[in-house]
Design a protein around this motif. Structure first.
Motif, PDB file in Angstrom:
ATOM      1  N   ARG A  86       0.849  -1.195   0.000  1.00  0.00           N
ATOM      2  CA  ARG A  86       0.000   0.000   0.000  1.00  0.00           C
ATOM      3  C   ARG A  86       0.876   1.233   0.000  1.00  0.00           C
ATOM      4  O   ARG A  86       1.990   1.212   0.533  1.00  0.00           O
ATOM      5  CB  ARG A  86      -0.911  -0.009   1.238  1.00  0.00           C
ATOM      6  CG  ARG A  86      -0.165  -0.135   2.561  1.00  0.00           C
ATOM      7  CD  ARG A  86      -1.133  -0.462   3.696  1.00  0.00           C
ATOM      8  NE  ARG A  86      -0.527  -0.394   5.014  1.00  0.00           N
ATOM      9  CZ  ARG A  86       0.053  -1.427   5.633  1.00  0.00           C
ATOM     10  NH1 ARG A  86       0.157  -2.600   5.026  1.00  0.00           N
ATOM     11  NH2 ARG A  86       0.536  -1.283   6.857  1.00  0.00           N
ATOM     12  N   LEU A 144      -3.608  16.099  15.766  1.00  0.00           N
ATOM     13  CA  LEU A 144      -4.493  14.962  15.470  1.00  0.00           C
ATOM     14  C   LEU A 144      -5.923  15.254  15.912  1.00  0.00           C
ATOM     15  O   LEU A 144      -6.885  14.951  15.211  1.00  0.00           O
ATOM     16  CB  LEU A 144      -3.981  13.698  16.169  1.00  0.00           C
ATOM     17  CG  LEU A 144      -2.754  13.047  15.527  1.00  0.00           C
ATOM     18  CD1 LEU A 144      -2.111  12.043  16.478  1.00  0.00           C
ATOM     19  CD2 LEU A 144      -3.135  12.353  14.219  1.00  0.00           C
ATOM     20  N   TYR A 148      -5.771  16.823  11.783  1.00  0.00           N
ATOM     21  CA  TYR A 148      -4.566  16.550  10.988  1.00  0.00           C
ATOM     22  C   TYR A 148      -4.641  15.130  10.425  1.00  0.00           C
ATOM     23  O   TYR A 148      -5.004  14.191  11.132  1.00  0.00           O
ATOM     24  CB  TYR A 148      -3.315  16.691  11.854  1.00  0.00           C
ATOM     25  CG  TYR A 148      -2.075  16.135  11.196  1.00  0.00           C
ATOM     26  CD1 TYR A 148      -1.371  16.892  10.276  1.00  0.00           C
ATOM     27  CD2 TYR A 148      -1.626  14.848  11.474  1.00  0.00           C
ATOM     28  CE1 TYR A 148      -0.250  16.380   9.651  1.00  0.00           C
ATOM     29  CE2 TYR A 148      -0.520  14.330  10.857  1.00  0.00           C
ATOM     30  CZ  TYR A 148       0.172  15.097   9.943  1.00  0.00           C
ATOM     31  OH  TYR A 148       1.273  14.578   9.326  1.00  0.00           O
ATOM     32  N   ASN A 149      -4.296  14.989   9.148  1.00  0.00           N
ATOM     33  CA  ASN A 149      -4.444  13.694   8.494  1.00  0.00           C
ATOM     34  C   ASN A 149      -3.606  13.697   7.225  1.00  0.00           C
ATOM     35  O   ASN A 149      -3.671  14.646   6.442  1.00  0.00           O
ATOM     36  CB  ASN A 149      -5.929  13.513   8.139  1.00  0.00           C
ATOM     37  CG  ASN A 149      -6.250  12.106   7.718  1.00  0.00           C
ATOM     38  OD1 ASN A 149      -5.393  11.389   7.227  1.00  0.00           O
ATOM     39  ND2 ASN A 149      -7.494  11.724   7.911  1.00  0.00           N
ATOM     40  N   GLY A 151      -4.020  11.535   4.857  1.00  0.00           N
ATOM     41  CA  GLY A 151      -4.823  10.959   3.773  1.00  0.00           C
ATOM     42  C   GLY A 151      -4.725   9.444   3.696  1.00  0.00           C
ATOM     43  O   GLY A 151      -3.961   8.816   4.422  1.00  0.00           O
ATOM     44  N   ARG A 152      -5.552   8.893   2.794  1.00  0.00           N
ATOM     45  CA  ARG A 152      -5.641   7.430   2.700  1.00  0.00           C
ATOM     46  C   ARG A 152      -4.567   6.836   1.806  1.00  0.00           C
ATOM     47  O   ARG A 152      -4.122   7.474   0.863  1.00  0.00           O
ATOM     48  CB  ARG A 152      -7.010   7.033   2.135  1.00  0.00           C
ATOM     49  CG  ARG A 152      -8.145   7.310   3.098  1.00  0.00           C
ATOM     50  CD  ARG A 152      -9.483   7.074   2.441  1.00  0.00           C
ATOM     51  NE  ARG A 152     -10.535   7.749   3.181  1.00  0.00           N
ATOM     52  CZ  ARG A 152     -11.330   7.142   4.074  1.00  0.00           C
ATOM     53  NH1 ARG A 152     -11.220   5.860   4.302  1.00  0.00           N
ATOM     54  NH2 ARG A 152     -12.239   7.824   4.734  1.00  0.00           N
ATOM     55  N   THR A 153      -4.214   5.597   2.115  1.00  0.00           N
ATOM     56  CA  THR A 153      -3.321   4.850   1.223  1.00  0.00           C
ATOM     57  C   THR A 153      -4.170   4.149   0.159  1.00  0.00           C
ATOM     58  O   THR A 153      -5.387   4.040   0.291  1.00  0.00           O
ATOM     59  CB  THR A 153      -2.555   3.750   1.980  1.00  0.00           C
ATOM     60  OG1 THR A 153      -3.506   2.900   2.609  1.00  0.00           O
ATOM     61  CG2 THR A 153      -1.634   4.329   3.012  1.00  0.00           C
ATOM     62  N   LYS A 360      -8.071  16.927   7.214  1.00  0.00           N
ATOM     63  CA  LYS A 360      -9.030  15.889   6.852  1.00  0.00           C
ATOM     64  C   LYS A 360      -9.711  16.250   5.533  1.00  0.00           C
ATOM     65  O   LYS A 360     -10.140  17.373   5.330  1.00  0.00           O
ATOM     66  CB  LYS A 360     -10.088  15.820   7.954  1.00  0.00           C
ATOM     67  CG  LYS A 360     -10.874  14.547   7.980  1.00  0.00           C
ATOM     68  CD  LYS A 360     -11.821  14.572   9.171  1.00  0.00           C
ATOM     69  CE  LYS A 360     -11.124  14.209  10.465  1.00  0.00           C
ATOM     70  NZ  LYS A 360     -12.006  14.201  11.627  1.00  0.00           N
ATOM     71  N   PRO A 364     -13.392   9.988   0.383  1.00  0.00           N
ATOM     72  CA  PRO A 364     -12.471   8.900   0.695  1.00  0.00           C
ATOM     73  C   PRO A 364     -11.385   8.714  -0.376  1.00  0.00           C
ATOM     74  O   PRO A 364     -11.561   9.122  -1.487  1.00  0.00           O
ATOM     75  CB  PRO A 364     -13.351   7.664   0.772  1.00  0.00           C
ATOM     76  CG  PRO A 364     -14.639   8.007   0.168  1.00  0.00           C
ATOM     77  CD  PRO A 364     -14.760   9.484   0.127  1.00  0.00           C
TER      78      PRO A 364
END
Lengths: 364, 72
Positions: A86, A144, A148-149, A151-153, A360, A364
């Motif tokens: 990933r 967090l 704070y993020n 992002g998605r893998t 964020k 998705p």
């Protein structure tokens, strides 16, 4: 349903912490530098030196422990069907965080693993480092909490997940093809240290087997020194913290038994007494680890599971180590390097910028 | 009526943060959390249990895992 993971239990994480706490001082007894049985940051820095990415003559060695960490985790991930290639969660940001985490760690002279081992060896300066680490992680938890993020893998091909493990196999091959020759600082493409911490190491096979063991068990138990502190600050969860505390306790007792416990602040091995910069260096490292979601060890174990973003963080750390020594940012037992202080300040500013800007996303 | 959280592709602590946010928002009922790593599965289950919720079901769905947690 898969078999329940026994290492995910309290007993599992404590057992793994205890084992690492026993093995690390033993590695020191068998040849690794003082209070440096295991130090992920120092060992990656030594690898950077062995490859000639920096030319600090005293810290050049392909550390088999690092190779073992990645490959041990890879073996565990395959055995338990957790190898999942990933990537794609802001890799360039992770690279930068890795580089500055390393710079901060080298101002203190150790990653969280070594901070714990320094404390367990009686080095009082480690108290400042650990306080700095907690402070940096606390700042990270504030980000967090505020969304704070990184992002998605995305799932990717197996080959991508194998990149860092293959690099580690490559390093192992180089170490076997070009072994250290007594009294020579170079063999083939690899640089070696004739004195200093880089010249101190346990026998290759011992280092590799212990590295593989720790990598395997840490993958199963999700051992993470940063996560230990983060989860406590964020959720009041003590699961990972138990493992970290177990490591410190076991290392303390093992050091006592081996005669390696020497309390004090002055004259500690590979350490300096500039308290403010021990604190600030580790605060930078802690913040960077928190923003990247794992301590340097955890990033290696995740890389072994096929996490390409963690692998980019590792490469960032190795490049950061090269900068740290080429630019005079790294400390020495005499104190901070000539440009160490501005580097820490720049690093904190960069981490704050990342913390404030990576948010964020709704989709998705 | 259950709420759904899609935490696929997110690394910890994000799945736990999202679950705890939802737990705080509703007093009870059922929440479904979709994750795609074993670590996230363990962490979400542990966090839910610590808040007094029970893990009612864990079902594999392709590459992901659906965790159903329940209270009341």
């Amino acid at each position: 349903m898969r078999l329940k993971n026994v290492f995910a239990s309290w007993g599992g994480i404590i057992g793994v912490g205890l084992l690492i706490g026993i093995l690390a001082p033993l590695l020191q007894k068998w040849g690794n530098p003082g209070n440096m049985g295991i130090c992920v940051a120092c060992f990656e820095r030594d690898i950077a030196g062995a490859l000639g990415l920096h030319r600090a003559g005293v810290v050049q060695y392909i550390r088999p422990e690092i190779i073992g960490f990645v490959l041990g985790s890879l073996i565990a991930a395959y055995l338990f069907k957790e190898f999942r290639p990933r990537l794609g969660s802001a890799p360039i940001v992770r690279f930068v965080l890795g580089a500055f985490a390393m710079i901060g760690a080298l101002v203190f002279l150790g990653c969280p693993w070594r901070a714990a081992l320094r404390l367990a060896g009686g080095d009082g300066n480690a108290i400042l480092g650990i306080l700095g680490l907690i402070f940096g992680i606390w700042i990270g938890t504030l980000f967090l909490k505020n969304g704070y993020n990184l992002g998605r893998t995305q799932a990717t091909d197996t080959a991508a997940g194998w990149m860092l493990p293959l690099m580690m196999l490559g390093l192992l091959a180089l170490l076997i093809i070009f072994p250290q020759i007594e009294g020579q600082d170079k063999n083939g493409v690899l640089f070696y240290s004739l004195k200093g911490p880089g010249a101190m190491h346990a026998p290759l096979l011992i280092s590799l087997v212990i590295g593989l063991t720790v990598g395997f068990l840490a993958q199963r138990s999700r051992f993470c020194t940063m996560g230990a502190i983060r989860d406590f600050l964020l959720f009041r969860q003590t699961h990972l913290l138990m493992g970290f505390v177990a490591l410190i306790c076991a290392a303390f007792v093992t050091n006592l038994i081996l005669g390696q416990f020497h309390p004090g602040f002055e004259g500690q091995p590979v350490a300096h007494t500039m308290h403010v910069w021990n604190f600030a260096g580790m605060a930078l490292a802690g913040l960077a680890f928190a923003l990247a979601g794992g301590c340097p060890g955890r990033q290696l174990f995740l890389s072994g599971e096929g996490d390409g973003d963690a692998a980019v963080f590792v490469l960032g750390m190795i490049v950061g180590a090269a900068f740290a020594h080429n630019f005079g940012l790294a400390s020495s037992p005499k104190g901070v390097g000539p440009y160490g202080i501005p580097a820490v300040i720049i690093g904190i500013v960069v981490c704050l910028f990342i913390g404030f800007t990576m948010r964020k996303r709704s989709t998705p | 009526m259950s709420t759904k959280i899609d935490a696929r592709g997110l690394s910890c602590p994000q799945p736990v943060l999202m679950t705890l946010d939802e737990i705080k928002a509703v007093s009870g009922g059922e929440i479904e959390v979709l994750v795609d790593t074993e670590t996230a599965k363990e962490n979400v289950s542990r966090a839910a249990t610590s808040q007094g919720w029970e893990v009612a079901d864990v079902a594999e769905e392709g590459d992901a895992v659906r965790i159903t947690i329940r209270k009341g």
